[in-house]
Structures are given as C-alpha cells and as structure tokens.
Design a protein around this motif. Structure first.
Motif, PDB file in Angstrom:
ATOM      1  N   SER A  87      -6.248 -34.288 -65.867  1.00  0.00           N
ATOM      2  CA  SER A  87      -7.044 -33.719 -65.115  1.00  0.00           C
ATOM      3  C   SER A  87      -8.612 -34.714 -65.288  1.00  0.00           C
ATOM      4  O   SER A  87      -8.699 -35.431 -66.129  1.00  0.00           O
ATOM      5  CB  SER A  87      -7.666 -32.311 -65.519  1.00  0.00           C
ATOM      6  N   GLU A  88      -9.455 -34.423 -64.142  1.00  0.00           N
ATOM      7  CA  GLU A  88     -10.750 -34.796 -64.256  1.00  0.00           C
ATOM      8  C   GLU A  88     -11.347 -34.595 -65.695  1.00  0.00           C
ATOM      9  O   GLU A  88     -11.035 -33.612 -65.885  1.00  0.00           O
ATOM     10  CB  GLU A  88     -11.501 -34.240 -62.871  1.00  0.00           C
ATOM     11  N   ASP A  89     -12.232 -35.350 -65.969  1.00  0.00           N
ATOM     12  CA  ASP A  89     -12.765 -35.080 -67.374  1.00  0.00           C
ATOM     13  C   ASP A  89     -11.804 -34.977 -68.344  1.00  0.00           C
ATOM     14  O   ASP A  89     -11.495 -33.815 -69.098  1.00  0.00           O
ATOM     15  CB  ASP A  89     -13.922 -34.151 -67.250  1.00  0.00           C
ATOM     16  N   PRO A  90     -11.176 -35.945 -68.791  1.00  0.00           N
ATOM     17  CA  PRO A  90      -9.922 -35.585 -69.732  1.00  0.00           C
ATOM     18  C   PRO A  90     -10.593 -35.071 -71.096  1.00  0.00           C
ATOM     19  O   PRO A  90     -11.550 -35.384 -71.386  1.00  0.00           O
ATOM     20  CB  PRO A  90      -9.669 -37.011 -69.985  1.00  0.00           C
ATOM     21  N   ASN A  91      -9.639 -34.192 -71.430  1.00  0.00           N
ATOM     22  CA  ASN A  91     -10.127 -33.300 -72.544  1.00  0.00           C
ATOM     23  C   ASN A  91      -8.843 -32.949 -73.655  1.00  0.00           C
ATOM     24  O   ASN A  91      -7.655 -32.647 -73.122  1.00  0.00           O
ATOM     25  CB  ASN A  91     -10.467 -31.815 -72.045  1.00  0.00           C
ATOM     26  N   PHE A  92      -9.239 -33.466 -74.783  1.00  0.00           N
ATOM     27  CA  PHE A  92      -7.785 -33.339 -75.833  1.00  0.00           C
ATOM     28  C   PHE A  92      -8.326 -32.718 -77.018  1.00  0.00           C
ATOM     29  O   PHE A  92      -9.484 -32.910 -77.585  1.00  0.00           O
ATOM     30  CB  PHE A  92      -7.324 -34.742 -76.156  1.00  0.00           C
ATOM     31  N   GLU A 110      -9.506 -28.804 -86.361  1.00  0.00           N
ATOM     32  CA  GLU A 110      -9.119 -29.444 -84.960  1.00  0.00           C
ATOM     33  C   GLU A 110     -10.300 -30.234 -84.346  1.00  0.00           C
ATOM     34  O   GLU A 110     -11.499 -29.769 -84.968  1.00  0.00           O
ATOM     35  CB  GLU A 110      -8.944 -28.185 -84.189  1.00  0.00           C
ATOM     36  N   MET A 111     -10.028 -31.026 -83.641  1.00  0.00           N
ATOM     37  CA  MET A 111     -10.959 -32.185 -82.975  1.00  0.00           C
ATOM     38  C   MET A 111     -10.942 -31.666 -81.581  1.00  0.00           C
ATOM     39  O   MET A 111      -9.685 -31.508 -81.156  1.00  0.00           O
ATOM     40  CB  MET A 111     -10.623 -33.506 -83.618  1.00  0.00           C
ATOM     41  N   GLN A 112     -11.812 -31.543 -80.704  1.00  0.00           N
ATOM     42  CA  GLN A 112     -11.655 -31.725 -79.442  1.00  0.00           C
ATOM     43  C   GLN A 112     -12.719 -33.016 -78.782  1.00  0.00           C
ATOM     44  O   GLN A 112     -13.737 -33.027 -78.986  1.00  0.00           O
ATOM     45  CB  GLN A 112     -12.355 -30.674 -78.999  1.00  0.00           C
ATOM     46  N   LEU A 113     -11.807 -33.825 -78.039  1.00  0.00           N
ATOM     47  CA  LEU A 113     -12.418 -35.084 -77.473  1.00  0.00           C
ATOM     48  C   LEU A 113     -12.615 -34.836 -75.778  1.00  0.00           C
ATOM     49  O   LEU A 113     -11.506 -34.306 -75.308  1.00  0.00           O
ATOM     50  CB  LEU A 113     -11.827 -36.332 -77.727  1.00  0.00           C
ATOM     51  N   MET A 114     -13.786 -34.923 -75.206  1.00  0.00           N
ATOM     52  CA  MET A 114     -14.029 -34.545 -73.842  1.00  0.00           C
ATOM     53  C   MET A 114     -14.819 -36.041 -73.517  1.00  0.00           C
ATOM     54  O   MET A 114     -15.600 -36.655 -73.990  1.00  0.00           O
ATOM     55  CB  MET A 114     -15.198 -33.549 -73.838  1.00  0.00           C
ATOM     56  N   ILE A 115     -14.126 -36.285 -72.360  1.00  0.00           N
ATOM     57  CA  ILE A 115     -14.547 -37.723 -71.683  1.00  0.00           C
ATOM     58  C   ILE A 115     -15.017 -37.293 -70.202  1.00  0.00           C
ATOM     59  O   ILE A 115     -14.246 -36.784 -69.537  1.00  0.00           O
ATOM     60  CB  ILE A 115     -13.533 -38.881 -71.700  1.00  0.00           C
ATOM     61  N   ARG A 116     -16.013 -37.787 -69.639  1.00  0.00           N
ATOM     62  CA  ARG A 116     -16.474 -37.749 -68.222  1.00  0.00           C
ATOM     63  C   ARG A 116     -15.735 -38.740 -67.573  1.00  0.00           C
ATOM     64  O   ARG A 116     -16.331 -39.869 -67.732  1.00  0.00           O
ATOM     65  CB  ARG A 116     -17.863 -37.848 -68.140  1.00  0.00           C
ATOM     66  N   HIS A 117     -15.074 -38.595 -66.768  1.00  0.00           N
ATOM     67  CA  HIS A 117     -14.463 -39.471 -65.936  1.00  0.00           C
ATOM     68  C   HIS A 117     -13.722 -38.660 -64.463  1.00  0.00           C
ATOM     69  O   HIS A 117     -12.739 -37.601 -64.868  1.00  0.00           O
ATOM     70  CB  HIS A 117     -13.264 -40.358 -66.538  1.00  0.00           C
ATOM     71  N   PRO A 118     -13.867 -39.150 -63.512  1.00  0.00           N
ATOM     72  CA  PRO A 118     -13.153 -38.643 -62.228  1.00  0.00           C
ATOM     73  C   PRO A 118     -11.499 -38.651 -62.466  1.00  0.00           C
ATOM     74  O   PRO A 118     -11.070 -37.870 -61.791  1.00  0.00           O
ATOM     75  CB  PRO A 118     -13.612 -39.429 -61.195  1.00  0.00           C
ATOM     76  N   ASN A 119     -10.896 -39.509 -63.174  1.00  0.00           N
ATOM     77  CA  ASN A 119      -9.544 -39.810 -63.009  1.00  0.00           C
ATOM     78  C   ASN A 119      -8.873 -39.752 -61.678  1.00  0.00           C
ATOM     79  O   ASN A 119      -8.051 -38.807 -61.540  1.00  0.00           O
ATOM     80  CB  ASN A 119      -8.889 -38.871 -63.701  1.00  0.00           C
ATOM     81  N   ALA A 167     -20.200 -36.560 -60.803  1.00  0.00           N
ATOM     82  CA  ALA A 167     -19.255 -37.412 -61.408  1.00  0.00           C
ATOM     83  C   ALA A 167     -19.609 -38.856 -61.497  1.00  0.00           C
ATOM     84  O   ALA A 167     -19.088 -39.334 -62.386  1.00  0.00           O
ATOM     85  CB  ALA A 167     -18.076 -36.914 -60.652  1.00  0.00           C
ATOM     86  N   GLN A 168     -19.996 -39.246 -60.565  1.00  0.00           N
ATOM     87  CA  GLN A 168     -20.439 -40.795 -60.585  1.00  0.00           C
ATOM     88  C   GLN A 168     -21.462 -40.850 -61.545  1.00  0.00           C
ATOM     89  O   GLN A 168     -21.492 -42.026 -62.220  1.00  0.00           O
ATOM     90  CB  GLN A 168     -20.704 -41.364 -59.210  1.00  0.00           C
ATOM     91  N   LYS A 169     -22.478 -40.114 -61.807  1.00  0.00           N
ATOM     92  CA  LYS A 169     -23.638 -40.424 -62.719  1.00  0.00           C
ATOM     93  C   LYS A 169     -23.206 -40.498 -64.140  1.00  0.00           C
ATOM     94  O   LYS A 169     -23.988 -40.951 -64.877  1.00  0.00           O
ATOM     95  CB  LYS A 169     -24.647 -39.449 -62.323  1.00  0.00           C
ATOM     96  N   THR A 170     -22.229 -39.388 -64.348  1.00  0.00           N
ATOM     97  CA  THR A 170     -22.017 -39.092 -65.666  1.00  0.00           C
ATOM     98  C   THR A 170     -20.657 -39.709 -66.524  1.00  0.00           C
ATOM     99  O   THR A 170     -20.516 -39.502 -67.460  1.00  0.00           O
ATOM    100  CB  THR A 170     -21.956 -37.547 -65.798  1.00  0.00           C
ATOM    101  N   MET A 171     -20.014 -40.522 -65.638  1.00  0.00           N
ATOM    102  CA  MET A 171     -18.824 -41.510 -65.966  1.00  0.00           C
ATOM    103  C   MET A 171     -19.010 -42.029 -67.377  1.00  0.00           C
ATOM    104  O   MET A 171     -19.798 -42.585 -67.459  1.00  0.00           O
ATOM    105  CB  MET A 171     -18.430 -42.341 -64.927  1.00  0.00           C
ATOM    106  N   GLY A 172     -18.132 -41.666 -68.187  1.00  0.00           N
ATOM    107  CA  GLY A 172     -18.056 -42.344 -69.658  1.00  0.00           C
ATOM    108  C   GLY A 172     -18.572 -41.576 -70.513  1.00  0.00           C
ATOM    109  O   GLY A 172     -18.645 -42.029 -71.731  1.00  0.00           O
ATOM    110  N   GLN A 173     -19.426 -40.488 -70.256  1.00  0.00           N
ATOM    111  CA  GLN A 173     -19.987 -39.884 -71.296  1.00  0.00           C
ATOM    112  C   GLN A 173     -18.797 -39.063 -72.170  1.00  0.00           C
ATOM    113  O   GLN A 173     -17.804 -38.879 -71.521  1.00  0.00           O
ATOM    114  CB  GLN A 173     -20.784 -38.521 -70.864  1.00  0.00           C
ATOM    115  N   MET A 174     -19.165 -38.869 -73.563  1.00  0.00           N
ATOM    116  CA  MET A 174     -18.056 -38.485 -74.378  1.00  0.00           C
ATOM    117  C   MET A 174     -18.647 -37.462 -75.138  1.00  0.00           C
ATOM    118  O   MET A 174     -19.893 -37.490 -75.550  1.00  0.00           O
ATOM    119  CB  MET A 174     -17.518 -39.592 -75.336  1.00  0.00           C
ATOM    120  N   LYS A 175     -18.027 -36.387 -75.670  1.00  0.00           N
ATOM    121  CA  LYS A 175     -18.445 -35.553 -76.470  1.00  0.00           C
ATOM    122  C   LYS A 175     -17.384 -35.312 -77.567  1.00  0.00           C
ATOM    123  O   LYS A 175     -16.085 -35.153 -77.029  1.00  0.00           O
ATOM    124  CB  LYS A 175     -18.635 -34.181 -75.776  1.00  0.00           C
ATOM    125  N   LEU A 176     -17.571 -35.157 -78.737  1.00  0.00           N
ATOM    126  CA  LEU A 176     -16.683 -34.671 -79.735  1.00  0.00           C
ATOM    127  C   LEU A 176     -16.871 -33.447 -80.391  1.00  0.00           C
ATOM    128  O   LEU A 176     -18.146 -33.390 -81.127  1.00  0.00           O
ATOM    129  CB  LEU A 176     -16.600 -35.560 -80.820  1.00  0.00           C
TER     130      LEU A 176
END
Lengths: 323, 285
Positions: free
Chosen positions: B245-250, B195-204, B174-183
């Motif tokens: 949630s951790e790794d916010p996902n929309f 539809e669009m899906q945005l994923m962000i690596r973050h422990p929140n 979780a620490q290593k990958t923080m901030g990675q994004m995927k669309l």
C-alpha cells in the motif's frame, strides 16, 4: 465512495426490503419514477429563488435512481445555476423536469461540489443544456484518476440501465480559491477548500439569501465519508462556521439546515473518531483491531454507520499515525 | 545472476503485463478487476496460483504450513487499497527460524507483493504490513526455513479494486512528504520481544493510472528495496512491488543485541534513496 460490491448490494437491499412490503413503489424504482417523472420529484423552496432536491439517506442503488445527494438550484434575473448533477442521468433529467416548472431561465452553470458519483454522474444532462461546468481546480485531476474506476464499479452497484448515458464530464471553469458567478442581479460566491471530504471540495454561497451550499463538507443524518483528510476537515471547521450564512443545504441530510449548527453532528463524530484512534495509536494497537472499535459510540446517531465507519477509521488511522 | 533474473521477472514483468492488459482493455484501469470479469473464487484463485508458483519458486516443493507459519487478514476488506496483513511464525515449529517470507496475492497484476528476508539472529516471529488487493483472492505466505524447505499458509480475502482505485486521497501532500520515515518501538507483551513499526511516506504508484494532462500512464514508482538493521546486523529486508500500500508500513518483533542504533535504507524504482537512523534507547524500549 466505493465499498465492496456485495456489502453494498446487501445494504442497498435492506433499505428497500424494510419498506418493501408496505411501500412497494420504493422497489419499483426507476420504472415508478419514469412514470411520474417531474411530478414525483418535488423541489423544495429553500429561500427566495433558491430550491433544493433532498437525496435519500441510502447508498446509491437501482431502487433510488442514485438520488442520494442533495441537489440545488439558484435562479437569477437572467439565468440559473445548478449545484451538483446527481447520481444518474435518470435523476438529472427528473431534476431538470422539476425545475423547469419553477423557472424558464437557462441553466448557465452547473457547479460540481466534488468528484463523487452521486454528485457528478448527471453532468452530461447539463452539458446538453449548454451549461458551463464549474469545479475545484483539483477536480479534473481527480476525475481523470478515478473516473474509469467509478464507471466500472458503480455499474455493479446500480445496474446497466441506470448507468446508461453516464459519462465522466469534467469541469471547464475551474476555481483556484474563489470565484463569483453572476446570474443577473444575483451573485454566487464559490470557494475552493483545502483537502477535507476530498481534495476537490467546492462550496457555493448565494449572497442574496445567505444560503450556503456546503456540498459534502457537511453531512447530516447520513454518516460522513472520508476520502480526503480528517485533519484537514477538522481544521477547516472553524472557517466553515464563520461563514456569513443564514442556512445551509448540506450534501446529505435535511434541507435547509440551520447554520452553523449543521456542522455540529459531523464535528462530534470526527472528534470521537480521532480521539479513539489517537488513543489506540498511542497504545500501539494495530490498525486492524483499532478500526473495529473507533467511533462506535456514534453508531446510533447515523444512517449508513455500518457501511462507512470502519472504512473512515481505516483512512483516518493511516493519517493520524503520522502525527 | 539467477536470482537477479528471477527478481526482474517478479517485479518488472508482471507490472508490464498488467499495463498491457489495461491498455488492451481500452482504458480499463486494472486489467484483472471489474464486472467484466467474474469475481474470483477460492478455486479460481488456486488455479491462478498453480500457474504462477513455478515462475516464482521453480520446481521446489511447497508443503503445507503445518502450523509453522500463519497469515491473517480481514475476511472482507474495508479499503481494498489498504488491507492489513499479519504473518506469524511459530518458533516451536521452526526452531532454526525462518530465512524468508514471500507474500503472494494471486489475482493482483503483480502477484508477488513482497519477499522479506529475516536476519539470522533477528528473532522475528511476527510481521504485519498493508497491501492492495484487486479482487477476491487468496493471500499466501511462503516461509523458507534454513534447510531450504518451503511452507505455505493462505487466507481468502474479499476485496475489489485495490490496484485500480487510486489510493492517494491527497495528491499534493503525497508529493511533498515523499521519503519521510517514522520509527516506533513498542514494549513486547509479557514474555515477548519488543516490536518495531517502520512507516515510510511514498505513493507506491501502481503504474496503472494515467496522468490527467498528458494521458500517458504514470510510471510505476514504488519502494523496491528496503533494509532494516541494528548497527550492521541485518534484521529485515524486503524486495517489494506495487501491491504494498501507499505509505508502506511494517511492524514486527525483533531481538535487540547491544545498544547499536536502528538503521533503515529504502530505495525506490527511480533510484531515490531514503535513509534514517534512530537510537535504540530513545525509541522507548
């Protein structure tokens, strides 16, 4: 693995209700065990100087004293080592009473294979015996993060009486990668694994008899639970299979089990789950829908499937959608 | 100014008070969960909301949704730290669209999970994310239409411990990958927008966990602001809290205009900024 309490109670209840009419002592639980302490809990000889206690394929409950994980004992010339302490002090003390019948040697080490309550709730009983508690380098951190939650959550599940005296006792001897423990004329090889079942999985190989205590890196009969990394678990399967072991004591399931055949059922389950989820993710199926069907083909092959499969699928979906 | 104050209350104060409750409880991680407290019911969740809504919406009237907006979630959460939530807007009932969606989880230490603002011509009719739910609770969505009216729909979810159970299963990763994004983009079903899906690596991080070494609480650390646009045209923005949630996902539908790229900017509570941009055409539309 916490699941929501009501469901847990229901499932725990079913295990009891099903057998209840015919085998009443199941539902007497703690009282019955206390009355026959030691006598009721028989260690199974696994190999020369190696014993195991078979846990129930159930959720932890008041009726089963939290005794759902397999526990192990290895006796050397000078001292003994215990693998996992059980899900309550009641279970731990019954285990101690049972192994005192097979050896008088002191317990020098208690090895915790990972953080889950069914493996560590009995730790205080072994601290009282003077044993050094051994764990994965990540275990103290994991117990610190989750310990209070476990103590609170499992009180609901197994009841105040069974939680009496249960403490989170962290290990003081940590394993970075590998460590050897000497029991006098007998060496145990400990190995810390990368995240799989949890991020603090530790295994024990008894070199003399090639008996492998796999902890929850190996589940048989009871559905595996995923609290670490599905991809990590799958990627370490070959490494596990290559170990020079003659037999295994899985964390849950029959004792002993053939090695490496013991890995086959969970590998099949994980591959099915990953296949179903990857297909859903590629097709844009939302998480809430995908987890209802993923892995369903395995339903008839496992105890506790309904308790854990959707939860495993939820965790695995969140992991696999980043591939 | 007033908006800023409101925001401060929404996201900072609830976290701080949750922490205080946790400290007073002598090590109980999440002040509002657990067997010491009776499980929340629909009635008690409603009472919490009654005490809360004035702080969030002032004295503005909140009307029944009347079919304009709908929130869906599993009746029983499989993983309380990862509860899928689905919000949909009926365009027939909201011909002028919806300006904002506020997602509330009554029992959480920080009940305002997120406020989403929808771009004027973004065409969003569906939005899905994942949240932490700390106890049995109503999840509410309040939709604000351009005329300023508020419309509420709610769903009751049985969950427990979503804030106190550490969600991060693999702390080092979780620490290593923080901030990675995927669309990801998906073609819409027949007659519907893509539809669009945005994923962000973050422990929140919830701010309710302790550091194993120092024993101090780890400060809350979460994605606070998020904006998604096509070129300079806003599609969706979010002010979020620890209930996401951790790794916010929309995931949401939207109307594309032209071929401008999709741009995403996220800012967390430590001031770290994460940005990404993706060409519309290679995203598979």
């Amino acid at each position: 693995m916490p699941i929501d309490p009501l469901r847990r109670k229901l499932l725990g209840g079913f295990a009891c209700a099903g057998a209840g009419a015919a085998i009443l002592p199941c539902c007497l639980g703690r009282a019955a065990l206390a009355a026959s302490e030691g006598a009721g809990m028989a260690l199974k000889p696994v190999a020369d100087g190696v014993y195991a206690l078979r846990g129930a394929d159930e959720l932890m409950s008041e009726a089963n004293d939290g005794a759902i994980a397999n526990l192990g004992l290895v006796v050397g010339d000078e001292a003994a080592a215990v693998i996992d302490s059980g899900g309550s002090l009641v279970e731990a003390r019954a285990f101690i009473a049972a192994f005192e019948k097979v050896t008088a040697r002191p317990v020098r080490y208690l090895v915790n294979t990972h953080m889950h309550p069914d493996h560590v709730f009995g730790n205080a009983a072994f601290r009282a015996l003077g044993a050094t508690i051994v764990g994965h380098r990540n275990l103290p951190r994991a117990l610190e993060a989750r310990g209070a939650f476990y103590l609170q959550n499992f009180r609901e599940q197994i009841g105040d009486a069974l939680m009496k005296g249960v403490e989170i006792v962290p290990p003081t001897l940590l394993v970075d990668e590998r460590l050897e423990l000497d029991l006098g004329g007998r060496v145990l090889e400990l190995r810390a694994w990368k995240p799989a079942h949890t991020d603090n999985d530790l295994t024990v190989l008894d070199r003399a008899t090639r008996t492998f205590f796999a902890g929850d890196l190996v589940f048989m009969d009871s559905l595996p639970t995923l609290d670490g990394s599905l991809l990590g678990w799958l990627s370490q399967m070959d490494g596990l299979a290559a170990l020079d072991a003659a037999r295994a004591v899985p964390g849950h399931g029959p004792v002993p089990a053939d090695w490496p055949a013991a890995l086959q059922p969970e590998r099949r389950y994980f591959e099915a789950l990953a296949r179903d989820l990857r297909k859903a993710i590629a097709g844009g199926v939302p998480m809430a829908e995908a987890v209802k069907t993923a892995g369903r083909g395995e339903r008839d092959k496992w105890a506790l499937f309904d308790a854990y499969n959707e939860r495993n699928a939820t965790a695995a979906f969140a992991e696999l959608e980043w591939e | 100014m007033q908006k800023q104050d409101l925001r401060t209350w929404r996201f900072v104060l609830p976290v701080a008070s949750g922490l205080a409750v946790a400290l007073l409880a002598g090590g109980t991680i999440c002040g509002l969960s657990g067997p010491a407290m009776a499980q929340q019911t629909q009635a008690s969740s409603d009472r919490i909301w009654d005490g809360l809504k004035g702080d969030v919406f002032g004295d503005k009237a909140i009307q029944d949704d009347g079919g304009l907006v709908r929130i869906e979630a599993p009746k029983r959460a499989q993983d309380a730290a990862l509860v899928p939530v689905d919000i949909s807007i009926d365009p027939a009932k909201a011909p002028d669209g919806v300006k904002a969606l506020t997602l509330i989880i009554d029992v959480n230490p920080s009940p305002v999970a997120a406020t989403f603002r929808i771009g004027d011509d973004a065409g969003i009719t569906h939005l899905a994310t994942r949240v932490r739910v700390n106890d049995y609770s109503y999840l509410r969505v309040i939709a604000e239409t351009p005329d300023g009216a508020l419309h509420m729909n709610k769903v009751f979810v049985k969950a427990s411990g979503g804030c106190s159970a550490p969600a991060v299963k693999n702390m080092d990763e979780a620490q290593k990958t923080m901030g990675q994004m995927k669309l990801r983009e998906f073609a819409g079903e027949a007659g519907k927008e893509p539809e669009m899906q945005l994923m962000i690596r973050h422990p929140n991080n919830s701010g309710l966990q302790r550091d194993p070494l120092t024993q101090y609480f780890i400060p809350a650390h979460f994605i606070q602001d998020l904006s998604i646009s096509q070129g300079d045209r806003p599609i969706l923005s979010m002010e979020g809290g620890i209930s996401i949630s951790e790794d916010p996902n929309f995931r949401f539908d939207f109307k594309a205009h032209g071929n401008d790229e999709i741009r995403v900017k996220a800012t967390d509570t430590e001031g770290k900024v994460f940005q990404g941009h993706w060409p519309l055409e290679t995203a598979g539309l």
